[in-house]
Design an enzyme around this catalytic site. Structure first.
Site, PDB file in Angstrom:
ATOM      1  N   HIS A 130       6.235   4.612   7.919  1.00 16.82           N
ATOM      2  CA  HIS A 130       6.630   5.235   6.655  1.00 16.82           C
ATOM      3  C   HIS A 130       6.735   6.747   6.926  1.00 16.82           C
ATOM      4  CE1 HIS A 130       6.088   6.749   2.535  1.00 16.82           C
ATOM      5  NE2 HIS A 130       6.354   5.527   2.093  1.00 16.82           N
ATOM      6  N   ASP A 207      -2.611   3.656   9.350  1.00 20.14           N
ATOM      7  CA  ASP A 207      -2.145   3.775   7.964  1.00 20.14           C
ATOM      8  C   ASP A 207      -2.289   2.390   7.334  1.00 20.14           C
ATOM      9  OD1 ASP A 207      -0.607   3.623   5.676  1.00 20.14           O
ATOM     10  OD2 ASP A 207       1.203   4.486   6.564  1.00 20.14           O
ATOM     11  N   GLN A 210      -0.426  -0.561   3.276  1.00 18.84           N
ATOM     12  CA  GLN A 210       0.136  -1.873   2.934  1.00 18.84           C
ATOM     13  C   GLN A 210      -0.823  -3.017   3.243  1.00 18.84           C
ATOM     14  OE1 GLN A 210       2.928  -2.462   1.311  1.00 18.84           O
ATOM     15  NE2 GLN A 210       3.418  -0.286   1.182  1.00 18.84           N
ATOM     16  N   LYS A 233      -2.045   0.707  -4.398  1.00 20.36           N
ATOM     17  CA  LYS A 233      -1.390  -0.444  -3.763  1.00 20.36           C
ATOM     18  C   LYS A 233      -2.355  -1.620  -3.625  1.00 20.36           C
ATOM     19  CE  LYS A 233       1.882   2.359  -1.104  1.00 20.36           C
ATOM     20  NZ  LYS A 233       3.154   2.250  -1.818  1.00 20.36           N
ATOM     21  N   CYS A 371      11.598   4.789   2.452  1.00 14.30           N
ATOM     22  CA  CYS A 371      10.919   5.890   3.172  1.00 14.30           C
ATOM     23  C   CYS A 371      10.724   5.559   4.643  1.00 14.30           C
ATOM     24  CB  CYS A 371       9.580   6.254   2.528  1.00 14.30           C
ATOM     25  SG  CYS A 371       9.758   6.984   0.916  1.00 14.30           S
TER      26      CYS A 371
END
Lengths: 413, 142
Positions: A130, A207, A210, A233, A371
């Site tokens: 991302h 990261d 998600q 999220k 993104c």
């Protein structure tokens, strides 16, 4: 208990009844919310906890002697302890941020400011990243003379592990990698790659934006130096993120921002900084959000992880199966391990038109580059239509989506 | 027909539709019938700023009228562009500048004019007006 190992199915109807927004209508049609990779919907208990804070417990945290402030401080620190336990970390390793993006910026800026990077060193990213896990590194690379290296992806949308292995060298100083691709759904073998980074003495950041709405991630097992996620999220409020960092690293890193909360003593001659985690939390934090972030995780963990995984994989399989049958539709990202995300392009049909035609049927999907422009370029496309599912979606919704998609394509062609 | 008359005609056409699906099906038909821009003008130079979908707009000035050619890679945006053309193509700069596209809101398509839509339609409408203004300025010089 029977002797079978069958997983008891998720009670999706019951879950849906806890999320008020799922019963609203869009343009006269029941909402079919398939934009969960952008943000998840919120259960009543999360909304109630936010309301409760503002109605009954609002006060600024830390240093307050009055009861309300003590209560608010206690609730926020309880949330930090809970999140630390959940992640398998220490409370001082949990930094509240406004989201994954800020968490990554914090790490990149603070490491650079602390002169952790040698000029000429390399930062390893991947094509799946991302923009939030690309741009902060480009900014420090530019300032400090570092080189960005990129792990390629295969046509299936998986990381090319052989290439990755070859790219990790004693010159690598940071490996920053997404746990799960927001655009394609690919779940990366982050544990292995983090271990490779450690072998050469490189730092690693995962990261997890998600990941947290789908699975549980344990810091001890993951082995990364840093991990970041956004509460919104994973059924929590927007504007709240968590950065996990190893205490021995965070301790040696300089503060990211200056202000209140992050100091022990301020004098014009010299200011001394607070201890962890407060050193990295300048200013009044998002108190309500930080408190409620734990509430959202509690709600998620009330559901057996195996049942969630099984249900989400059923949604993914059904969606993949139904979409593959549509003439001219190409799924981008066919990794073996995927989160419930289906990203696709349709020959002769613009994704923008598809999103409009689905919206009038009450179906929310996302279109565009998500993104992830370098990834789109890798696949030679400008964008995709992406349906991303969550534990509260149903197989009926997947079927309805596939039917309406097919109808929209026929009209648009 | 004058610009207000054409705008009113479009509003009347849309009033006959019962639901969103019919409105969009009509726009898709309009988009399909618009025809393509001369390939010479489907270039960076004539690209109107969009994001998710792109719009190209070319304008020439003949006998006191502005002649536009427009195209988009998204068919619904192209359909909306076709309606904008019905209203403004082959008109004098003054007529164009005197009549903002009020029909877009009246047919319920104002969401497509939102800057956050990034579909190029808002930019296209602004460009239609800018071309008219440019021609007016250029050819009204003594």
């Amino acid at each position: 208990m029977t002797s079978t190992t069958a997983i008891s199915p998720l009670h999706v109807g019951h879950i849906r009844s806890q999320i008020p927004i799922l019963s609203r209508e869009i343009k006269g049609k029941p909402l079919v919310y398939l934009d969960n990779a952008a943000t998840t919907q919120k259960p009543q208990c999360v909304v109630d906890a936010l309301c409760h804070y503002y109605l009954q417990a609002n006060a600024n945290v830390h240093r307050g002697i009055h009861t309300l402030s003590e209560e608010a401080t206690h609730a926020m620190e309880q949330s930090r302890h809970f999140l630390a336990d959940y992640l398998g970390a220490l409370p001082e390793e949990i930094i509240f941020t406004k989201g994954t993006t800020e968490a990554i910026n914090l790490v990149a800026s603070s490491l650079a400011k602390g002169k952790w990077f040698r000029p000429g060193g390399q930062i390893l990213l991947s094509y799946l990243e991302h923009h939030a896990n690309i741009v902060p590194w480009q900014m420090v690379a530019e300032q400090h003379g570092l080189e960005i290296k990129v792990i390629p992806v295969t046509d299936q949308g998986e990381l090319d592990l052989a290439a990755c292995r070859a790219l990790i060298s004693p010159n690598t100083q940071m490996v920053a990698l997404g746990h799960t691709s927001n655009a394609l759904g690919t779940v990366n073998p982050v544990r292995e790659i983090v271990a490779w980074a450690r072998e050469v003495g490189a730092l690693s950041l995962v990261d997890g934006a998600q990941a947290m709405g789908h699975t549980r991630v344990n810091m001890t097992q993951l082995g990364a130096d840093f991990f970041a996620f956004s509460a919104h999220k994973a059924f929590g409020p927007t504007g709240v993120g968590v950065l996990y960092g190893r205490a021995n690293l965070l301790d040696r890193m300089p503060p990211y921002q200056g202000g209140g909360e992050m100091i022990t003593e301020v004098r014009f001659e010299k200011t001394t900084y607070n201890t962890l985690p407060f050193k990295f939390e300048a200013g009044t934090p998002h108190i309500s959000g930080n408190i409620v972030a734990a509430e959202a995780v509690k709600w998620f963990t009330a559901h057996a992880p195996e049942a969630v995984a099984q249900h989400e994989q059923q949604l993914l399989q059904r969606a993949t199966h139904r979409l593959e049958a549509i003439d001219g539709l190409r799924i981008i990202g066919q990794a073996k391990h995927k989160a419930p995300v289906v990203s696709f392009v349709v020959e002769g049909v613009h994704h923008h038109d598809l999103a409009i035609m689905l919206d009038i049927e009450g179906i929310a999907v996302r279109t565009g580059h998500h993104c992830t422009q370098p990834l789109m370029e890798r696949f030679g496309i400008t964008g995709t239509t992406r349906a991303s599912f969550s534990l509260y979606n149903t197989l009926d919704e997947v079927d309805f989506f596939a039917d309406m998609l097919k109808r929209a394509i026929n009209k648009l062609r | 027909m004058t610009i207000p008359e054409v705008q009113e005609e479009i509003v009347q056409e849309f009033a006959m539709f019962d639901d969103w699906a019919q409105k969009y099906e009509y726009l898709i038909e309009c988009g399909k019938h618009l025809g393509n821009i001369d390939p010479r003008y489907k270039s960076q130079e004539f690209l109107v700023r969009g994001c998710q979908s792109q719009v190209w707009l070319y304008a020439s000035y003949i006998d006191g009228k502005v002649n536009y050619q427009v195209d988009s890679d998204a068919i619904i945006v192209k359909g909306l562009a076709a309606l904008v053309m019905r209203v403004y193509n082959h008109r004098s700069p003054d007529e164009i500048l005197d009549h903002p596209p009020t029909f877009i809101e009246k047919i319920g398509m104002q969401a497509h004019l939102s800057p956050t839509r990034s579909n190029g339609l808002l930019s296209m409408v602004k460009h239609v007006q800018s071309f008219a203004l440019a021609f007016k300025t250029k050819y009204s010089q003594p």
